[in-house]
Enzyme design. Structure first.
Site, PDB file in Angstrom:
ATOM      1  N   CYS A  84       0.813  -1.227   0.000  1.00 39.81           N
ATOM      2  CA  CYS A  84       0.000   0.000   0.000  1.00 39.81           C
ATOM      3  C   CYS A  84       0.848   1.280   0.000  1.00 39.81           C
ATOM      4  CB  CYS A  84      -0.952   0.013   1.184  1.00 39.81           C
ATOM      5  SG  CYS A  84      -1.925  -1.476   1.322  1.00 39.81           S
ATOM      6  N   HIS A 104      -3.185   7.027   3.057  1.00 42.81           N
ATOM      7  CA  HIS A 104      -3.648   5.729   2.562  1.00 42.81           C
ATOM      8  C   HIS A 104      -5.047   5.486   3.123  1.00 42.81           C
ATOM      9  CE1 HIS A 104      -4.028   1.656   1.490  1.00 42.81           C
ATOM     10  NE2 HIS A 104      -3.712   1.140   2.669  1.00 42.81           N
ATOM     11  N   ASN A 142     -10.136   0.167   0.452  1.00 40.47           N
ATOM     12  CA  ASN A 142      -8.675   0.203   0.449  1.00 40.47           C
ATOM     13  C   ASN A 142      -8.172  -0.344  -0.890  1.00 40.47           C
ATOM     14  OD1 ASN A 142      -5.954  -0.375   0.767  1.00 40.47           O
ATOM     15  ND2 ASN A 142      -6.162  -1.232   2.824  1.00 40.47           N
TER      16      ASN A 142
HETATM   17  O1  UT7 Z   1      -3.521  -1.495   3.779  1.00 39.34           O
HETATM   18  C1  UT7 Z   1      -3.385  -2.104   5.007  1.00 39.34           C
HETATM   19  C2  UT7 Z   1      -4.493  -3.089   5.127  1.00 39.34           C
HETATM   20  N1  UT7 Z   1      -5.047  -3.381   6.383  1.00 39.34           N
HETATM   21  C3  UT7 Z   1      -5.521  -2.509   7.298  1.00 39.34           C
HETATM   22  O2  UT7 Z   1      -5.395  -1.330   7.218  1.00 39.34           O
HETATM   23  C4  UT7 Z   1      -6.243  -3.123   8.437  1.00 39.34           C
HETATM   24  C5  UT7 Z   1      -6.070  -2.402   9.740  1.00 39.34           C
HETATM   25  N2  UT7 Z   1      -6.993  -2.943  10.737  1.00 39.34           N
HETATM   26  C6  UT7 Z   1      -8.287  -2.587  10.745  1.00 39.34           C
HETATM   27  O3  UT7 Z   1      -8.713  -1.745   9.964  1.00 39.34           O
HETATM   28  C7  UT7 Z   1      -9.167  -3.231  11.786  1.00 39.34           C
HETATM   29  O4  UT7 Z   1      -8.391  -3.986  12.671  1.00 39.34           O
HETATM   30  C8  UT7 Z   1     -10.274  -4.125  11.137  1.00 39.34           C
HETATM   31  C9  UT7 Z   1     -11.288  -3.268  10.441  1.00 39.34           C
HETATM   32  C10 UT7 Z   1      -9.657  -5.104  10.152  1.00 39.34           C
HETATM   33  C11 UT7 Z   1     -10.983  -4.912  12.230  1.00 39.34           C
HETATM   34  O5  UT7 Z   1     -11.522  -4.031  13.192  1.00 39.34           O
HETATM   35  P1  UT7 Z   1     -11.335  -4.341  14.746  1.00 39.34           P
HETATM   36  O6  UT7 Z   1     -12.053  -3.268  15.471  1.00 39.34           O
HETATM   37  O7  UT7 Z   1      -9.862  -4.472  14.979  1.00 39.34           O
HETATM   38  O8  UT7 Z   1     -12.116  -5.674  14.901  1.00 39.34           O
HETATM   39  P2  UT7 Z   1     -11.584  -7.111  15.389  1.00 39.34           P
HETATM   40  O9  UT7 Z   1     -10.651  -7.692  14.380  1.00 39.34           O
HETATM   41  O10 UT7 Z   1     -11.124  -7.003  16.788  1.00 39.34           O
HETATM   42  O11 UT7 Z   1     -12.919  -7.926  15.371  1.00 39.34           O
HETATM   43  C12 UT7 Z   1     -13.974  -7.646  16.286  1.00 39.34           C
HETATM   44  C13 UT7 Z   1     -15.091  -8.621  16.008  1.00 39.34           C
HETATM   45  C14 UT7 Z   1     -14.645 -10.075  15.944  1.00 39.34           C
HETATM   46  O12 UT7 Z   1     -15.678 -10.855  16.519  1.00 39.34           O
HETATM   47  P3  UT7 Z   1     -15.500 -11.428  18.014  1.00 39.34           P
HETATM   48  O13 UT7 Z   1     -14.254 -12.271  17.970  1.00 39.34           O
HETATM   49  O14 UT7 Z   1     -15.350 -10.232  18.886  1.00 39.34           O
HETATM   50  O15 UT7 Z   1     -16.757 -12.198  18.212  1.00 39.34           O
HETATM   51  C15 UT7 Z   1     -14.585 -10.347  14.458  1.00 39.34           C
HETATM   52  O16 UT7 Z   1     -14.804 -11.718  14.172  1.00 39.34           O
HETATM   53  O17 UT7 Z   1     -15.670  -8.327  14.729  1.00 39.34           O
HETATM   54  C16 UT7 Z   1     -15.729  -9.529  13.959  1.00 39.34           C
HETATM   55  N3  UT7 Z   1     -15.613  -9.191  12.549  1.00 39.34           N
HETATM   56  C17 UT7 Z   1     -16.674  -8.886  11.775  1.00 39.34           C
HETATM   57  N4  UT7 Z   1     -17.986  -8.815  12.049  1.00 39.34           N
HETATM   58  C18 UT7 Z   1     -18.814  -8.464  11.042  1.00 39.34           C
HETATM   59  C19 UT7 Z   1     -14.477  -9.116  11.790  1.00 39.34           C
HETATM   60  N5  UT7 Z   1     -14.806  -8.769  10.540  1.00 39.34           N
HETATM   61  C20 UT7 Z   1     -16.158  -8.622  10.501  1.00 39.34           C
HETATM   62  C21 UT7 Z   1     -17.069  -8.269   9.489  1.00 39.34           C
HETATM   63  N6  UT7 Z   1     -18.369  -8.208   9.796  1.00 39.34           N
HETATM   64  N7  UT7 Z   1     -16.678  -7.996   8.223  1.00 39.34           N
END
Ligand code: UT7
Length: 330
Positions: free
Chosen positions: A115, A255, A285
């Site tokens: 990225c 980004h 993204n």
């Molecule tokens: O170019 C670089 C690319 N990557 C990035 O920039 C990613 C950077 N990270 C992020 O943007 C965030 O960490 C995410 C958006 C990917 C995730 O957000 P988060 O607030 O860190 O959520 P999490 O991973 O802690 O997940 C929280 C919950 C989980 O459920 P449980 O375990 O608490 O029951 C996930 O399974 O949200 C769940 N979850 C979803 N629920 C609905 C994860 N993805 C989804 C989804 N829809 N798409």
């Protein structure tokens, strides 16, 4: 020693027509528009048509960049494509772009800084022009991420989109263009964001495909933690090199990964969030294309004028990061 002033003389971007909304994802996986919007800010993204690959997106963006620079492909001395999703694992996408644009004999190569690719690409091009190697370089950040995301993995598939942004980098009026450049990388964090199989370390087998290791795997929280320190670090360093304060910046083009990352970075750069151009709600993204697409859209909307001080800033797999502070040229 006096350095030539180098900057962007023309910029263009392209996004495919097909719109994938959060509601479309609701029909495919266990997710919701509400979750995606509140956790990321994304509402929709574009996916390439089945017959489009990364080089096709590059060509569309490049034509616009050349037109805006008042140049033709014959004026270009080097084609540099920043991508982590080339059309083929072997053969640079840049060579395919050369063929499609009819640029016979022009040297070409791809660069992979994920990225951060557009910022890395502009930096390489700027150095080559300053060093007198080439005069005009076409730098494109382009991705067809829809082909490498796991449409069954809700942690990743809702985040990404396809697109391309192209810049013609040339010598510019003295005092304009790139004023401060800073690149960085943290290679020790090598398990946070990658496609585990399909490279030389682990060629694809029936087993890797069954385990879905041929798609992007990401530890989202770790990337988030990295991003909220890398974005401000890169921007603050580039500003310091340029001798510019955040008060003087007209706009910042970050980004476009997650609105919460951009908000956290804004605080650490001591710049109001209003200065940050955000379009991730419509494009998601797009990795190496995202910063350039944001810049292209802002230009289209007349938000930039000659002499404005701006910063481009990004982070990505690798892990890589970087920022360029520039005085806008046109
Ligand atoms: O170019 C670089 C690319 N990557 C990035 O920039 C990613 C950077 N990270 C992020 O943007 C965030 O960490 C995410 C958006 C990917 C995730 O957000 P988060 O607030 O860190 O959520 P999490 O991973 O802690 O997940 C929280 C919950 C989980 O459920 P449980 O375990 O608490 O029951 C996930 O399974 O949200 C769940 N979850 C979803 N629920 C609905 C994860 N993805 C989804 C989804 N829809 N798409």
């Amino acid at each position: 020693m006096d350095f030539k002033s180098v900057g962007i003389k023309g910029l263009g971007y392209y996004v495919p027509e097909k719109v994938m909304t959060n509601f479309d994802f609701e029909k495919l996986i266990d997710t919701s528009d509400e979750w995606i919007r509140t956790r990321t800010g994304i509402e929709e993204r574009r996916f390439a048509a089945p017959d489009q690959a990364t080089s096709d997106l590059c060509v569309e963006a490049s034509k616009k960049a050349l037109e805006n620079a008042n140049m033709t492909i014959d004026d270009i001395d080097l084609i540099l494509i920043a991508t982590c999703t080339p059309d083929y694992p072997v053969q640079a996408a840049a060579c395919l772009v050369q063929k499609k644009l009819g640029a016979k004999q022009t040297p070409c190569f791809d660069l992979n800084a994920a990225c951060s690719g557009f910022i890395y690409g502009l930096t390489v091009a700027g150095g080559m022009i300053r060093g007198g190697v080439y005069k005009n370089i076409l730098v494109v950040g382009a991705e067809t991420l829809s082909r490498i995301i796991d449409m069954e993995d809700r942690n990743t598939c809702v985040l990404f989109g396809d697109g391309a942004a192209a810049a013609v980098v040339s010598e510019v009026e003295e005092g304009y263009g790139f004023l401060g450049v800073y690149l960085g990388a943290e290679g020790e964090d090598d398990d946070i964001l990658k496609i585990p199989a399909g490279g030389t370390k682990k060629p694809n087998t029936v087993e890797t495909i069954e385990n879905r290791e041929n798609f992007v795997h990401m530890k989202g929280k770790d990337v988030f933690k990295f991003a909220v320190h890398a974005l401000p670090r890169a921007t603050n360093k580039a500003m310091k090199i340029a001798g510019v304060t955040s008060d003087e910046l007209k706009m910042v083009f970050p980004h476009q990964a997650n609105i919460r990352i951009i908000e956290a970075a804004a605080k650490r750069i001591h710049a109001p969030i209003e200065k940050f151009y955000v379009n991730l709600q419509r494009f998601g993204n797009t990795s190496s294309a995202s910063v350039g697409i944001a810049l292209g859209e802002a230009l289209e909307k007349g938000k930039l004028k000659k002499g404005d001080l701006i910063a481009l800033t990004g982070f990505g797999a690798g892990l890589t990061y970087g920022s360029i502070v520039m005085k806008w040229v046109y």
